[in-house]
Motif scaffolding. Structure first.
Motif, short mmCIF file in Angstrom:
data_model
loop_
_atom_site.label_atom_id
_atom_site.label_comp_id
_atom_site.label_asym_id
_atom_site.label_seq_id
_atom_site.Cartn_x
_atom_site.Cartn_y
_atom_site.Cartn_z
N VAL A 120 0.84 -1.20 0.00
CA VAL A 120 0.00 0.00 0.00
C VAL A 120 0.87 1.25 0.00
N GLY A 121 1.96 1.21 0.78
CA GLY A 121 2.87 2.35 0.82
C GLY A 121 3.51 2.64 -0.52
N ALA A 122 3.86 1.59 -1.25
CA ALA A 122 4.45 1.79 -2.58
C ALA A 122 3.46 2.43 -3.53
N VAL A 123 2.20 2.03 -3.43
CA VAL A 123 1.16 2.63 -4.28
C VAL A 123 0.96 4.10 -3.92
N VAL A 124 0.85 4.39 -2.61
CA VAL A 124 0.66 5.77 -2.15
C VAL A 124 1.87 6.63 -2.53
N ALA A 125 3.08 6.11 -2.30
CA ALA A 125 4.30 6.86 -2.62
C ALA A 125 4.38 7.14 -4.12
N THR A 126 4.02 6.16 -4.93
CA THR A 126 4.06 6.35 -6.39
C THR A 126 3.08 7.42 -6.84
N LEU A 127 1.88 7.42 -6.25
CA LEU A 127 0.89 8.44 -6.60
C LEU A 127 1.39 9.83 -6.24
N PHE A 128 1.91 9.98 -5.02
CA PHE A 128 2.42 11.29 -4.61
C PHE A 128 3.64 11.69 -5.43
N TRP A 129 4.51 10.73 -5.71
CA TRP A 129 5.71 11.00 -6.52
C TRP A 129 5.30 11.51 -7.91
N PHE A 130 4.31 10.87 -8.51
CA PHE A 130 3.87 11.27 -9.85
C PHE A 130 3.15 12.62 -9.82
N ILE A 131 2.20 12.78 -8.89
CA ILE A 131 1.39 14.01 -8.85
C ILE A 131 2.25 15.22 -8.51
N THR A 132 3.13 15.08 -7.50
CA THR A 132 3.94 16.22 -7.10
C THR A 132 4.93 16.62 -8.19
N ASN A 133 5.55 15.64 -8.84
CA ASN A 133 6.50 15.95 -9.90
C ASN A 133 5.80 16.49 -11.15
N LYS A 134 4.58 16.01 -11.40
CA LYS A 134 3.87 16.40 -12.62
C LYS A 134 3.15 17.74 -12.48
N TYR A 135 2.55 17.99 -11.31
CA TYR A 135 1.66 19.13 -11.19
C TYR A 135 2.02 20.14 -10.10
N MET A 136 2.93 19.80 -9.18
CA MET A 136 3.14 20.65 -8.02
C MET A 136 4.53 21.24 -7.92
N ARG A 137 5.39 20.99 -8.89
CA ARG A 137 6.75 21.54 -8.85
C ARG A 137 6.76 22.99 -9.35
N LYS A 138 7.53 23.82 -8.66
CA LYS A 138 7.74 25.19 -9.11
C LYS A 138 8.88 25.27 -10.12
N SER A 139 9.84 24.37 -9.98
CA SER A 139 11.05 24.41 -10.81
C SER A 139 11.22 23.09 -11.54
N GLU A 140 11.63 23.16 -12.80
CA GLU A 140 11.87 21.96 -13.59
C GLU A 140 13.26 21.39 -13.33
N GLU A 142 14.51 20.67 -10.32
CA GLU A 142 14.51 19.80 -9.16
C GLU A 142 13.29 18.90 -9.20
N ASP A 143 13.46 17.69 -8.71
CA ASP A 143 12.33 16.78 -8.65
C ASP A 143 12.37 15.98 -7.35
N ILE A 144 11.29 15.29 -7.09
CA ILE A 144 11.16 14.48 -5.88
C ILE A 144 11.53 13.05 -6.20
N GLU A 145 12.43 12.49 -5.41
CA GLU A 145 12.84 11.10 -5.60
C GLU A 145 11.73 10.18 -5.12
N TRP A 146 11.57 9.03 -5.79
CA TRP A 146 10.59 8.05 -5.34
C TRP A 146 10.95 7.56 -3.94
N GLY A 147 12.24 7.40 -3.67
CA GLY A 147 12.68 6.96 -2.35
C GLY A 147 12.25 7.92 -1.26
N TYR A 148 12.28 9.21 -1.56
CA TYR A 148 11.83 10.19 -0.57
C TYR A 148 10.33 10.07 -0.35
#
Length: 252
Positions: A120-140, A142-148
């Motif tokens: 479940v954690g991997a699914v949740v982390a993947t969703l947040f990783w994708f959404i934050t990198n795709k729609y919530m970043r101010k700068s291109e 820097e990105d959020i690591e999946w591990g983070y």
């Protein structure tokens, strides 16, 4: 320089990780998993304590790691090892409360570690990783690591684990499992607190990143959560008892 109540983390001064790719970092993490002497358990314990009393201070170390090792995600598996110890303790306690046999204990431990936490954690982390990198970043740049993202999940998962799989057990048979209103109110309130902890710590994990915006949306589910809590109280649904019955069912 401002002092922190957290102990200083153990650092690797060679800074080799700044030039590693994701596979190399993963390999080194697994390598350190089998070298207990290289783990900073003291700092991991402090992180667990402060996830309860001041979660913001935990994420200061993630910023420090980014500056020194060019990654936000943990490179020390000590937190993961201690989390597994907590799983063992909680599974033992729950097995005693539900009077599970040894095979039931093993099944429950498997479910809570590999399904509830990791899958479940991997699914949740993947969703947040994708959404934050795709729609919530101010700068291109820097990105959020999946591990983070997975680390944020582990941080957020720990308080609910203690509240629902350890603290709750002391009250389950004598109070929570009963049909009284106070039993339902107490048990459902524990679930509300646990899920609120998860949402809030997840929110802190992303809001501490300067290049991520609109992180307040992570807290929006708290509104329907509270409404659901009120509905269960009024309608007579004991969430804790329902979940405990589910645990008992899936290990038999």
């Amino acid at each position: 320089m401002s002092s922190s109540p957290l102990p200083e983390p153990v650092t690797n001064r060679r800074h080799k990780m700044s030039s590693m790719n994701a596979l190399q970092k993963c390999s080194q993490y697994i390598y350190r998993l089998f070298r207990v002497g290289h783990m900073d358990f003291e700092f991991a314990v402090w992180q667990m304590i402060y996830l309860f009393i001041s979660p913001k201070k935990v994420y200061r170390n993630f910023q420090y790691r980014k500056q020194t090792k060019n990654q936000f995600a943990r490179d020390d598996p000590a937190f993961l090892v201690l989390l597994f110890v907590c799983f063992l303790i909680s599974a033992t306690g729950l097995s005693l409360v539900l009077r599970l046999h040894f095979l039931g204990f093993v099944k429950f431990l498997f479910w809570v570690v590999f399904v509830d936490c990791i899958l479940v954690g991997a699914v949740v982390a993947t969703l947040f990783w994708f959404i934050t990198n795709k729609y919530m970043r101010k700068s291109e740049t820097e990105d959020i690591e999946w591990g983070y993202a997975f680390d944020v999940h582990l941080n957020a998962f720990f308080p609910p684990l203690v509240i629902l799989h350890v603290f709750q057990l002391f009250f389950y048979n004598v109070l929570i499992s009963q049909d009284y209103f106070i039993a339902r109110f107490f048990g459902n309130t524990l679930w509300l607190i646990a899920v609120t902890y998860y949402c809030y710590i997840t929110f802190l994990g992303y809001s501490c990143l300067a290049f991520v915006r609109h992180t307040q949306t992570i807290l929006y589910p708290l509104v329907p959560l509270f409404l659901f809590y009120l509905v269960t109280i009024i309608s007579g649904v004991n969430i804790c008892r329902v979940i405990m019955d589910f645990y008992h069912y899936r290990v038999y």
